[in-house]
Design a protein around this motif. Structure first.
Motif, PDB file in Angstrom:
ATOM      1  N   VAL A 166     -48.609  94.213  43.247  1.00 23.56           N
ATOM      2  CA  VAL A 166     -47.350  94.656  42.645  1.00 23.56           C
ATOM      3  C   VAL A 166     -46.310  94.721  43.757  1.00 23.56           C
ATOM      4  N   THR A 167     -45.197  94.038  43.537  1.00 23.85           N
ATOM      5  CA  THR A 167     -44.088  94.041  44.488  1.00 23.85           C
ATOM      6  C   THR A 167     -42.841  94.573  43.798  1.00 23.85           C
ATOM      7  N   ALA A 186     -45.642  86.056  40.876  1.00 25.27           N
ATOM      8  CA  ALA A 186     -45.464  87.341  40.197  1.00 25.27           C
ATOM      9  C   ALA A 186     -44.562  87.209  38.976  1.00 25.27           C
ATOM     10  N   TRP A 187     -44.900  87.983  37.951  1.00 23.59           N
ATOM     11  CA  TRP A 187     -44.101  88.051  36.729  1.00 23.59           C
ATOM     12  C   TRP A 187     -43.489  89.444  36.632  1.00 23.59           C
ATOM     13  N   TYR A 218     -42.847  93.655  39.873  1.00 26.94           N
ATOM     14  CA  TYR A 218     -43.431  92.351  39.574  1.00 26.94           C
ATOM     15  C   TYR A 218     -44.919  92.422  39.872  1.00 26.94           C
ATOM     16  N   ALA A 219     -45.712  91.754  39.061  1.00 25.54           N
ATOM     17  CA  ALA A 219     -47.169  91.815  39.232  1.00 25.54           C
ATOM     18  C   ALA A 219     -47.776  90.421  39.177  1.00 25.54           C
ATOM     19  N   GLU A 220     -48.881  90.287  39.871  1.00 26.01           N
ATOM     20  CA  GLU A 220     -49.692  89.077  39.826  1.00 26.01           C
ATOM     21  C   GLU A 220     -51.097  89.456  40.250  1.00 26.01           C
ATOM     22  N   THR A 221     -52.063  88.626  39.917  1.00 22.82           N
ATOM     23  CA  THR A 221     -53.403  88.805  40.456  1.00 22.82           C
ATOM     24  C   THR A 221     -53.739  87.584  41.283  1.00 22.82           C
ATOM     25  N   ALA A 240     -44.724  86.690  47.056  1.00 21.94           N
ATOM     26  CA  ALA A 240     -45.381  86.875  45.754  1.00 21.94           C
ATOM     27  C   ALA A 240     -44.809  85.868  44.756  1.00 21.94           C
ATOM     28  N   TRP A 260     -42.923  92.859  35.504  1.00 21.72           N
ATOM     29  CA  TRP A 260     -43.771  93.802  34.769  1.00 21.72           C
ATOM     30  C   TRP A 260     -42.928  94.855  34.065  1.00 21.72           C
ATOM     31  N   SER A 280     -39.879  87.195  46.698  1.00 23.09           N
ATOM     32  CA  SER A 280     -40.279  86.006  45.946  1.00 23.09           C
ATOM     33  C   SER A 280     -41.132  85.067  46.794  1.00 23.09           C
TER      34      SER A 280
END
Length: 189
Positions: A69-70, A94-95, A117-120, A91, A97, A88
């Motif tokens: 999470v950013t 990232a989408w 923004y989150a991503e895995t 990450a 959130w 950006s």
């Protein structure tokens, strides 16, 4: 993900810098460099910083995937793509959130909205090194790492990392294993 966060961490919205105050019984802070030095000066010190992050994250064991999470900050609730290019860059997948307003009582002319923004990513040591270096250099802030089930949280900052362990016992075990990385400050800061 919002529902999961609210179930796991009901006392605190996902403001990285609030976590230690809301979960003090499971919190521990580790410093990134010996003698609590804040910023690395050379590649040898970056290796120490990254090695400590890798060690603690591996011991926490996120499983096969790591949640990243950013954050960015905007003057309005609307997201502004590429406003913070460094976020950006570190990450890119990232989408958006959610958007949070930290202090709704602030004068509307001076409010700051936190865009999360989150991503895995597939977990392995090194997968977030660019992000961790950007945090160490104070190029980005407000980062939270954890497993997709959010059973623990890891907040790297320029100078170290705050861990919110799943239990007090797990926090105490981490502290014992890495006593040399703790602050000498009486409050653990």
């Amino acid at each position: 993900m919002t529902d999961l966060w609210d179930r796991r961490w009901p006392e605190c919205p996902p403001f990285a810098h609030w976590l230690r105050d809301h979960y003090p019984d499971r919190w521990v802070r580790f410093h990134s460099l010996p003698e609590s030095k804040r910023y690395p000066d050379d590649e040898a010190e970056y290796a120490i910083v990254l090695g400590r992050h890798h060690t603690v994250l591996s011991e926490l064991d996120p499983g096969p995937r790591l949640l990243v999470v950013t954050a960015e900050w905007t003057d309005t609730p609307a997201t502004t793509p590429q406003r913070w290019p460094r976020r950006s860059e570190v990450a890119p997948a990232a989408w958006h959130w959610r958007t949070l307003l930290e202090d709704p009582d602030d004068d509307p002319r001076y409010r700051s909205h936190t865009q999360l923004y989150a991503e895995t990513r597939p977990w392995r040591p090194g997968v977030v090194d660019e992000l961790l270096r950007a945090v160490a250099d104070d190029e980005i802030a407000g980062v939270i790492l954890g497993p997709p089930d959010l059973r623990w949280l890891y907040h790297p900052y320029d100078g170290g990392a705050d861990v919110i362990a799943p239990t007090r016992a797990e926090r105490d075990a981490l502290k014992e294993r890495h006593r040399d990385w703790l602050s000498a400050h009486p409050l653990g800061l």
